[in-house]
Design a protein around this motif. Structure first.
Motif, mmCIF file in Angstrom:
data_model
loop_
_atom_site.group_PDB
_atom_site.id
_atom_site.type_symbol
_atom_site.label_atom_id
_atom_site.label_comp_id
_atom_site.label_asym_id
_atom_site.label_seq_id
_atom_site.Cartn_x
_atom_site.Cartn_y
_atom_site.Cartn_z
ATOM 1 N N SER A 1 -0.844 10.674 0.456
ATOM 2 C CA SER A 1 -0.339 9.338 0.168
ATOM 3 C C SER A 1 0.801 9.011 1.125
ATOM 4 N N GLU B 1 -5.235 15.066 -1.795
ATOM 5 C CA GLU B 1 -4.993 13.662 -1.499
ATOM 6 C C GLU B 1 -3.716 13.522 -0.680
ATOM 7 N N SER C 1 8.102 6.454 6.832
ATOM 8 C CA SER C 1 7.235 6.554 5.658
ATOM 9 C C SER C 1 7.394 7.909 4.993
ATOM 10 N N ASP D 1 -8.300 6.174 4.830
ATOM 11 C CA ASP D 1 -8.493 4.726 4.741
ATOM 12 C C ASP D 1 -8.166 4.084 6.093
ATOM 13 N N ASP E 1 4.063 6.516 1.192
ATOM 14 C CA ASP E 1 4.916 5.670 0.349
ATOM 15 C C ASP E 1 4.273 5.404 -1.011
ATOM 16 N N GLY E 2 3.649 6.438 -1.585
ATOM 17 C CA GLY E 2 3.054 6.346 -2.911
ATOM 18 C C GLY E 2 1.664 5.741 -2.964
ATOM 19 N N GLU E 3 1.136 5.308 -1.830
ATOM 20 C CA GLU E 3 -0.198 4.693 -1.793
ATOM 21 C C GLU E 3 -1.208 5.695 -1.240
ATOM 22 N N LEU E 4 -2.339 5.878 -1.961
ATOM 23 C CA LEU E 4 -3.376 6.802 -1.523
ATOM 24 C C LEU E 4 -3.887 6.380 -0.146
ATOM 25 N N ALA E 5 -3.806 7.295 0.810
ATOM 26 C CA ALA E 5 -4.233 7.004 2.177
ATOM 27 C C ALA E 5 -5.521 7.731 2.545
#
Length: 111
Positions: free
Chosen positions: A21, A19, A5, A47, A23-27
């Motif tokens: 992330s 923030e 990842s 998350d 793979d580009g997704e906010l975690a």
């Protein structure tokens, strides 16, 4: 075999947080407010879909490194940041104690 990842941490000044992330997704994120030369951290959240990967530790490490680079100091009101600092003495030189005054100031900024 899983694909590695890509993890990135960015300061999101407009939202007063760092923030993380995957793979580009906010975690997740760690929230702060600036008080003079102090960056007061008050909440960290990852998350559930990303739990157990060490992301909170990575996030806080990057955030504190950025605080140091900015010449600011850390006030760890957030329990996770406080716990992290107990294990990472390399940030002791930029850590200020949580005081009733700082807690009171933070309340006026959040509510």
């Amino acid at each position: 075999m899983s694909t590695p990842s890509t993890v990135a941490v960015e300061r999101a000044d407009a939202r007063n947080r760092y923030e993380i992330s995957v793979d580009g997704e906010l975690a997740g994120f760690t929230e702060y407010r600036d008080h003079e030369q102090q960056r007061v951290f008050y909440h960290t959240e990852i998350d559930e879909a990303f739990a157990g990967r060490g992301l909170a530790s990575h996030l806080v490490q990057e955030a504190l490194t950025d605080v140091r680079a900015a010449g600011k100091r850390v006030v760890p009101i957030c329990p996770y940041v406080a716990k992290f600092l107990l294990k990472h003495e390399e940030f002791a030189d930029i850590t200020d104690p949580v005081t009733p005054e700082v807690k009171g100031w933070l309340r006026t900024r959040l509510y």
